[in-house]
Design a protein around this motif. Structure first.
Motif, PDB file in Angstrom:
ATOM      1  N   ALA A  46      12.605  -0.941  54.014  1.00 39.57           N
ATOM      2  CA  ALA A  46      13.378  -1.911  53.244  1.00 39.57           C
ATOM      3  C   ALA A  46      13.374  -1.518  51.767  1.00 39.57           C
ATOM      4  N   PHE A  47      14.377  -2.023  51.037  1.00 39.68           N
ATOM      5  CA  PHE A  47      14.466  -1.725  49.612  1.00 39.68           C
ATOM      6  C   PHE A  47      13.338  -2.394  48.838  1.00 39.68           C
ATOM      7  N   VAL A  48      12.672  -1.627  47.967  1.00 36.45           N
ATOM      8  CA  VAL A  48      11.659  -2.199  47.085  1.00 36.45           C
ATOM      9  C   VAL A  48      12.200  -2.078  45.670  1.00 36.45           C
ATOM     10  N   PRO A  49      12.288  -3.187  44.932  1.00 33.60           N
ATOM     11  CA  PRO A  49      12.821  -3.097  43.570  1.00 33.60           C
ATOM     12  C   PRO A  49      11.898  -2.234  42.719  1.00 33.60           C
ATOM     13  N   PRO A  50      12.448  -1.406  41.855  1.00 36.65           N
ATOM     14  CA  PRO A  50      11.608  -0.584  40.986  1.00 36.65           C
ATOM     15  C   PRO A  50      10.860  -1.460  39.982  1.00 36.65           C
ATOM     16  N   ASP A  51       9.832  -0.888  39.391  1.00 37.36           N
ATOM     17  CA  ASP A  51       9.068  -1.582  38.351  1.00 37.36           C
ATOM     18  C   ASP A  51       9.772  -1.347  37.014  1.00 37.36           C
ATOM     19  N   PRO A  52      10.257  -2.411  36.371  1.00 40.03           N
ATOM     20  CA  PRO A  52      11.010  -2.244  35.120  1.00 40.03           C
ATOM     21  C   PRO A  52      10.226  -1.460  34.067  1.00 40.03           C
ATOM     22  N   ASP A  53       8.921  -1.512  34.161  1.00 35.57           N
ATOM     23  CA  ASP A  53       8.125  -0.856  33.129  1.00 35.57           C
ATOM     24  C   ASP A  53       7.649   0.537  33.518  1.00 35.57           C
ATOM     25  N   ASP A  54       7.981   0.959  34.726  1.00 31.62           N
ATOM     26  CA  ASP A  54       7.572   2.298  35.147  1.00 31.62           C
ATOM     27  C   ASP A  54       8.795   3.081  35.610  1.00 31.62           C
ATOM     28  N   LEU A  55       9.320   3.921  34.717  1.00 34.94           N
ATOM     29  CA  LEU A  55      10.561   4.641  35.016  1.00 34.94           C
ATOM     30  C   LEU A  55      10.457   5.535  36.242  1.00 34.94           C
ATOM     31  N   ASN A  56       9.214   5.922  36.590  1.00 31.69           N
ATOM     32  CA  ASN A  56       9.058   6.781  37.759  1.00 31.69           C
ATOM     33  C   ASN A  56       9.409   6.071  39.068  1.00 31.69           C
ATOM     34  N   THR A  57       9.389   4.772  39.031  1.00 28.38           N
ATOM     35  CA  THR A  57       9.711   4.031  40.262  1.00 28.38           C
ATOM     36  C   THR A  57      11.223   3.840  40.425  1.00 28.38           C
ATOM     37  N   TRP A  58      11.986   4.261  39.411  1.00 24.81           N
ATOM     38  CA  TRP A  58      13.450   4.130  39.485  1.00 24.81           C
ATOM     39  C   TRP A  58      14.031   5.357  40.166  1.00 24.81           C
ATOM     40  N   SER A  59      14.134   5.300  41.477  1.00 25.56           N
ATOM     41  CA  SER A  59      14.599   6.506  42.153  1.00 25.56           C
ATOM     42  C   SER A  59      16.115   6.643  42.087  1.00 25.56           C
ATOM     43  N   LEU A  60      16.526   7.895  41.920  1.00 28.40           N
ATOM     44  CA  LEU A  60      17.950   8.187  41.809  1.00 28.40           C
ATOM     45  C   LEU A  60      18.608   8.259  43.169  1.00 28.40           C
ATOM     46  N   ARG A  61      17.821   8.389  44.220  1.00 32.43           N
ATOM     47  CA  ARG A  61      18.451   8.542  45.524  1.00 32.43           C
ATOM     48  C   ARG A  61      17.612   7.961  46.645  1.00 32.43           C
ATOM     49  N   GLY A  62      18.031   8.225  47.861  1.00 36.75           N
ATOM     50  CA  GLY A  62      17.262   7.753  49.006  1.00 36.75           C
ATOM     51  C   GLY A  62      17.661   6.363  49.469  1.00 36.75           C
ATOM     52  N   ARG A  63      18.846   5.899  49.062  1.00 35.79           N
ATOM     53  CA  ARG A  63      19.266   4.557  49.475  1.00 35.79           C
ATOM     54  C   ARG A  63      20.314   4.557  50.598  1.00 35.79           C
ATOM     55  N   GLY A  64      20.907   5.732  50.858  1.00 37.80           N
ATOM     56  CA  GLY A  64      22.039   5.786  51.782  1.00 37.80           C
ATOM     57  C   GLY A  64      21.737   5.246  53.176  1.00 37.80           C
ATOM     58  N   LEU A  65      20.723   5.787  53.816  1.00 37.84           N
ATOM     59  CA  LEU A  65      20.423   5.370  55.189  1.00 37.84           C
ATOM     60  C   LEU A  65      20.035   3.902  55.256  1.00 37.84           C
ATOM     61  N   ALA A  66      19.310   3.447  54.246  1.00 37.59           N
ATOM     62  CA  ALA A  66      18.903   2.031  54.242  1.00 37.59           C
ATOM     63  C   ALA A  66      20.126   1.117  54.090  1.00 37.59           C
ATOM     64  N   ILE A  67      21.093   1.558  53.297  1.00 39.84           N
ATOM     65  CA  ILE A  67      22.334   0.782  53.160  1.00 39.84           C
ATOM     66  C   ILE A  67      23.050   0.722  54.512  1.00 39.84           C
ATOM     67  N   ILE A  68      23.126   1.872  55.163  1.00 42.84           N
ATOM     68  CA  ILE A  68      23.797   1.919  56.471  1.00 42.84           C
ATOM     69  C   ILE A  68      23.121   0.957  57.446  1.00 42.84           C
ATOM     70  N   LYS A  69      21.787   1.029  57.501  1.00 42.44           N
ATOM     71  CA  LYS A  69      21.059   0.146  58.423  1.00 42.44           C
ATOM     72  C   LYS A  69      21.284  -1.332  58.088  1.00 42.44           C
ATOM     73  N   ALA A  70      21.366  -1.612  56.797  1.00 46.64           N
ATOM     74  CA  ALA A  70      21.554  -3.015  56.391  1.00 46.64           C
ATOM     75  C   ALA A  70      22.952  -3.538  56.732  1.00 46.64           C
TER      76      ALA A  70
END
Ligand SMILES: Nc1ncnc2c1ncn2[C@@H]1O[C@H](COP(=O)(O)OP(=O)(O)O)[C@@H](O)[C@H]1O
Ligand SMILES: Nc1ncnc2c1ncn2[C@@H]1O[C@H](COP(=O)(O)OP(=O)(O)O)[C@@H](O)[C@H]1O
Lengths: 149, 111, 149, 111
Positions: free
Chosen positions: A97-121
């Motif tokens: 499932a999607f986990v929201p990134p941490d606003p204060d930790d830029l490393n948690t802001w992933s640029l990719r890896g959402r496609g399959l989860a979107i499809i499943k949703a």
């Protein structure tokens, strides 16, 4: 007469061509789905086709990408096919499932890896199969009330 | 995809129009990163005219956001239509992106 | 970047499947044509696909019918293909303008024979070729002002 | 394709709704011919709800027309929308089909 009708659509593996598939899909889905439902389905298919182009063919143009639409009175089956490098087994099952990134930790802001989860949703079922050189992402959607074929 | 740029009090306002998808993502990403680099890292993205967005488009927004934050600035999203809002909510990014319905409030936030 | 994008669509030769092609075509054409223009194009394609099913395959289902759409900034090329019995040479050239029937002579009210003339009236160019077992009715439409890709 | 039938003063009024195309033509043709046969050969076809028609659909109209005329009756077309009108004009059948915009006038013609 309860019969499934099938439409096959193919494009070359080029990002600019995805829009054609997407438009055609929306045109067909207007037969059975509301605008909001079409938007979800369309998003799933665009992600699936993007993945075929980007991952199966490593972004290389000139290859075969196909969408198949099976329209039955009670369900919609969609398959995106390619002849490129298959997705690793279990990759689809590993989607979380999607986990929201941490606003204060830029490393948690992933640029990719959402496609399959979107499809499943967006779809009711999603399955992947690589067989005889053809890879198929099969998705289905149950049709309930409202617009019918 | 059409991109319109203006600046108010050192804050960059970029309006995007059309499909923000894989085909356009590299070019739009580059353009936004240049804007952040050359400006103050304070960026408002007006998405009112974005007719469709996929995860590649989302990635462009995240790129801009990271670049702005790295520069001590921020990105605010303005005018999400239902298509864009659905995608951002589906991926739970509405919890972290500053999202505004009017430009004045967005400007106030970034000022 | 002036590049042609191509979408291939295929159905089985069954009258019920023509609607899927038609819907998909309309969805794609919304990128470049007005509603009135789409209606004309759609009519031409439905007639062409009907002919493939009815004449090339003698109404037999289970055969391959394909529509190809080439979308360029200044023109739209459409091809309907089948692998059935080819149309007689010169059949297309023999098509004449519509003559209204005589209201007082029922024998002049023909039940058929309007398909090719409709296609010719709706498209800028129409050509037919039977080659290597594949028959192709190629149609084109110049795109002028208004909506653009 | 949905077909609704009613009779006013011996005149059959059939409203068609949906696509009148090759897939539906045989069934609709049969149904209209039965109506003509069992009635007085006076038929009004209300086409307001016909969303699309091809030459197979046109052929159904011509069949009904011929059957009605052969019986000494007539067919009147009612409520042509722009799609249907375009096809009928393109094939020049507007010159011979009696076409009406309101039912009362169509009824008067067939009475
Ligand atoms: N059609 C595909 N063919 C091959 N590999 C795929 C395919 N789709 C997805 N993958 C693999 O699964 C990973 C996750 O995909 P996805 O969730 O869509 O995110 P992204 O495309 O942004 O990486 C990809 O990075 C790729 O390794
Ligand atoms: N795709 C095709 N393949 C083979 N023959 C064709 C095809 N299209 C048309 N024809 C031939 O041309 C004739 C005229 O076609 P058309 O003008 O569409 O009228 P209709 O289909 O009503 O006969 C047909 O009867 C058939 O003999």
């Amino acid at each position: 007469m309860v019969i499934t009708r099938t439409l096959g659509l193919d494009i070359e593996s080029r990002p600019e061509c995805v829009e054609l598939l997407s438009r055609a899909l929306c045109g067909v889905c207007q037969l059975v789905l509301s605008a909001a439902e079409i938007a979800k389905l369309n998003l799933a298919i665009v992600e699936a086709v993007n993945n075929a182009i980007e991952h199966a063919y490593h972004g290389e143009s000139g290859h075969w990408v196909r969408l198949e639409i099976d329209l039955a009175p009670d369900r919609l089956d969609l398959r995106v096919r390619d002849r490129g490098q298959p997705m690793p087994p279990d990759r689809l099952d590993a989607v979380t499932a999607f986990v929201p990134p941490d606003p204060d930790d830029l490393n948690t802001w992933s640029l990719r890896g959402r496609g399959l989860a979107i499809i499943k949703a967006c779809m009711d079922t999603v399955e992947y199969e690589a067989r005889d050189g053809v890879n198929t992402l099969a998705m289905s959607r149950v049709l309930t009330t409202g617009k019918s074929a | 995809m059409v991109l319109t740029h203006r600046t108010i009090e050192g804050i960059d306002i970029v309006a995007l129009a059309g499909r923000l998808v894989m085909a356009d993502a590299p070019q739009i990403r580059q353009s936004l990163l240049t804007t952040v680099e050359q400006g103050n890292g304070k960026l408002i993205l007006d998405l009112a005219q974005v007719s469709f967005m996929d995860s590649s488009g989302l990635s462009v927004l995240v790129s801009a956001f990271k670049a702005a934050r790295a520069k001590g600035g921020d990105v605010a999203l303005l005018h999400l239509n239902s298509t864009v809002r659905s995608l951002i909510e589906l991926t739970r990014l509405q919890q972290v992106f500053p999202i505004f319905d009017d430009e004045a409030t967005a400007l106030a936030r970034l000022r």
